[in-house]
Design a protein around this motif. Structure first.
Motif, PDB file in Angstrom:
ATOM      1  N   TYR A  75       0.823  -1.201   0.000  1.00 49.49           N
ATOM      2  CA  TYR A  75       0.000   0.000   0.000  1.00 49.49           C
ATOM      3  C   TYR A  75       0.864   1.261   0.000  1.00 49.49           C
ATOM      4  O   TYR A  75       0.496   2.288  -0.592  1.00 49.49           O
ATOM      5  N   ASP A  76       2.029   1.202   0.665  1.00 48.42           N
ATOM      6  CA  ASP A  76       2.959   2.331   0.600  1.00 48.42           C
ATOM      7  C   ASP A  76       3.434   2.548  -0.837  1.00 48.42           C
ATOM      8  O   ASP A  76       3.548   3.697  -1.301  1.00 48.42           O
TER       9      ASP A  76
ATOM     10  N   HIS B 203       1.786   1.651  -3.593  1.00 46.88           N
ATOM     11  CA  HIS B 203       0.653   2.208  -4.337  1.00 46.88           C
ATOM     12  C   HIS B 203       0.556   3.720  -4.130  1.00 46.88           C
ATOM     13  O   HIS B 203       0.372   4.489  -5.085  1.00 46.88           O
ATOM     14  N   SER B 204       0.662   4.149  -2.874  1.00 49.38           N
ATOM     15  CA  SER B 204       0.560   5.581  -2.561  1.00 49.38           C
ATOM     16  C   SER B 204       1.659   6.367  -3.257  1.00 49.38           C
ATOM     17  O   SER B 204       1.420   7.457  -3.802  1.00 49.38           O
ATOM     18  N   TYR B 205       2.860   5.827  -3.257  1.00 49.08           N
ATOM     19  CA  TYR B 205       3.994   6.497  -3.913  1.00 49.08           C
ATOM     20  C   TYR B 205       3.737   6.634  -5.415  1.00 49.08           C
ATOM     21  O   TYR B 205       3.951   7.706  -6.002  1.00 49.08           O
TER      22      TYR B 205
ATOM     23  N   LEU C  76       0.898   6.634  -7.026  1.00 49.09           N
ATOM     24  CA  LEU C  76      -0.194   7.572  -7.274  1.00 49.09           C
ATOM     25  C   LEU C  76       0.268   9.014  -7.109  1.00 49.09           C
ATOM     26  O   LEU C  76      -0.108   9.902  -7.895  1.00 49.09           O
ATOM     27  N   ARG C  77       1.101   9.274  -6.081  1.00 49.34           N
ATOM     28  CA  ARG C  77       1.621  10.632  -5.872  1.00 49.34           C
ATOM     29  C   ARG C  77       2.506  11.054  -7.038  1.00 49.34           C
ATOM     30  O   ARG C  77       2.439  12.192  -7.503  1.00 49.34           O
TER      31      ARG C  77
END
Length: 221
Positions: free
Chosen positions: A5-6, A8-10, A12-13
């Protein structure tokens, strides 16, 4: 899973920062968890499901939202497609996989690659201060394969040495018989196998000029 999930967040950012279209769920990476064994109780608690038509035995998927799969190695079928993963198993599963590697034809690329990896594993296990009984048994199983790999490497080295020696002898003789050999002709000589180099060495004794060498190469390459 938190690392997934980390990530994924990276991603997306980064897409937003570079003014790219928002990444869809089908683009974001999945997580695969490999485990030698796992109980049915834990699999049920995780809501892990088999998709036999797509993945076969031993491969479980969590909810699509979680984008995570679990490979239970001891449940995998004993097929060439699962061999690499079964080498990461334990006990009888791993032992059987090692036997399958040893039974592969000598020229099989899987066999050579696997022997390299298993040889590294043997060295790592032997370097430990404390070796568990199961690890000691694994070392004993790997030892014959490791020795075979070393012997094969030594044989290749010896053959390469013979070829290099024959090449040097042949080039020296050619330079004496026909004068300095060009880089292009030298390249044609250096790709000849050992038995052809021996033939060229004999034939070169009768060469009078460079044309004789070129004619011989045209006939014997």
């Amino acid at each position: 899973m938190s690392k997934l999930y980390d990530l994924h967040s990276y991603l997306l950012r980064e897409a937003k920062r570079q003014s790219q279209p928002e990444l869809g769920d089908d683009v974001l990476p999945n997580l695969w968890i490999l485990t030698p064994t796992l109980s049915a109780q834990i699999l049920e608690g995780l809501g892990a499901k088999l998709e036999l038509d797509k993945w076969g035995e031993g491969v479980y998927l969590l909810s699509p939202t979680l984008k995570t799969g679990i490979i239970v190695i001891h449940q995998l079928p004993q097929t060439p497609a699962t061999l690499w993963v079964r080498l990461l198993g334990k006990g009888r599963v791993q032992a059987r996989a090692i036997q399958e590697v040893a039974a592969l034809p000598v020229e099989h690329p899987y066999r050579n690659n696997a022997l390299d990896l298993l040889g590294n594993l043997k060295v790592i296990l032997e370097a430990r201060e404390t070796i568990e009984p199961e690890e000691q048994e694994l070392i004993m199983q790997l030892s014959p394969l490791y020795l075979e790999k070393l012997q094969a490497a030594q044989q290749v080295g010896e053959q390469l040495g013979e070829v290099r020696h024959a090449q040097a002898q042949t080039v020296r003789l050619l330079n004496r018989r026909v004068g300095d050999v060009s880089t292009e002709i030298l390249a044609r000589v250096n790709v000849l196998p050992l038995e052809r180099l021996d033939d060229l060495l004999d034939a070169a004794l009768d060469f009078a000029n460079l044309s004789d060498l070129i004619a011989w190469l045209d006939l014997n390459e």
